[in-house]
Design an enzyme around this catalytic site. Structure first.
Site, PDB file in Angstrom:
ATOM      1  N   ASP A  85       0.816  -1.209   0.000  1.00 18.50           N
ATOM      2  CA  ASP A  85       0.000   0.000   0.000  1.00 18.50           C
ATOM      3  C   ASP A  85       0.850   1.259   0.000  1.00 18.50           C
ATOM      4  OD1 ASP A  85       0.963  -0.421   2.574  1.00 18.50           O
ATOM      5  OD2 ASP A  85      -1.004  -0.585   3.524  1.00 18.50           O
ATOM      6  N   GLU A 117      -9.730  -1.654   5.321  1.00 16.69           N
ATOM      7  CA  GLU A 117     -10.407  -1.337   6.573  1.00 16.69           C
ATOM      8  C   GLU A 117     -11.627  -2.242   6.773  1.00 16.69           C
ATOM      9  OE1 GLU A 117      -9.107   0.551   8.712  1.00 16.69           O
ATOM     10  OE2 GLU A 117      -8.485   2.511   7.970  1.00 16.69           O
TER      11      GLU A 117
END
Ligand code: GLP
Length: 241
Positions: free
Chosen positions: A67, A142
């Protein structure tokens, strides 16, 4: 899922590195999936030491990172590219052209996501290193992220921004968005090693290993991967006992 509970952070790095060393020796053309955050730094130190001792070489190794923040300029010391160079790539004999980190400054972020998904599908990690967020996130997936998602842009949860604010001078400087490999990309890896330490991770580790497989705890999907090793210290693992 195999769970190893170590005494402390240093031992987590050493144990994780035994798997890494074996791969690097047996497959000098391997692809590594790498992670940022404080959790894997101990492992990276061990990898650097092995490389300097001539036990391993990264000359033909490729890496893909999980990421990157969106919007931090190239060279900013909180970009994940900077982190990887600083904590690993600058200290080993890797060709940086063989290292990939998602581009958080791409003009067309949707295209950047698609390209990254394609690249990972063609370069599936032999070992994927993971940390875990205190809310159970992996990479920047998330809670609520569908398990079939590929590389995508995320809006970071407030808690995640607060967790990461310690690396910035104030929370206002923590980016609000990131580009992250999706869970479907991560699950392709042949082997996954998740490292975590500290009491703040104990609930996430418990939910990941013993809770239901649910997008409420993104890491719980790892229960369905055939080759996962979780290496934690006693604090992060205490709810498992
Ligand atoms: C960030 C990263 C994750 C990492 C997590 C935990 O959110 N995107 O990949 O696992 O932080 O970081 P740390 O290891 O510093 O606790």
């Amino acid at each position: 899922m195999r769970i190893i509970i170590e005494k402390d952070y240093q031992d987590i790095g050493k144990t994780a590195n035994t798997f890494m060393r074996e791969l690097l020796i047996n497959n000098p053309n391997a692809t590594l999936g790498l992670a940022t955050g404080s959790s894997p730094v101990g492992l990276y130190k061990e990898m650097i030491a092995d490389n300097k001792a001539g036990i391993t070489t990264f000359k033909n190794i490729k890496t893909v990172n999980l990421d990157e923040y969106v919007g931090l300029p190239e060279g900013h010391d909180q970009t994940y590219r900077y982190f990887m160079n600083d904590n690993l790539f600058n200290h080993i004999d890797i060709d940086k052209n063989n290292t990939r980190v998602p581009n958080g400054m791409a003009e067309n972020l949707e295209n950047a996501c698609k390209e990254y998904t394609d690249y990972v599908a063609k370069n599936i990690p032999d070992i994927q290193i993971l940390g875990i967020g205190s809310n159970g996130h992996i990479a920047f997936n998330e809670p609520g992220t569908p398990f079939d998602a590929h590389t995508h842009i995320v809006t970071l949860k407030e808690g995640t921004r607060q967790d990461n604010a310690r690396f910035f001078s104030s929370i206002d400087e923590v980016p609000t968005h990131a580009i992250t490999m999706g869970i479907a990309d991560i699950m392709q890896a042949k082997m996954i090693i998740l490292v975590a330490n500290g009491i703040g991770k104990s609930k996430a580790i418990y939910d990941m290993a013993k809770g239901p497989v649910t997008t409420d705890c993104p890491a719980s999907i790892l229960q369905s991967h055939p080759n996962v090793v979780v290496i934690v210290d006693e604090s992060a693992g205490y709810l498992l006992k």
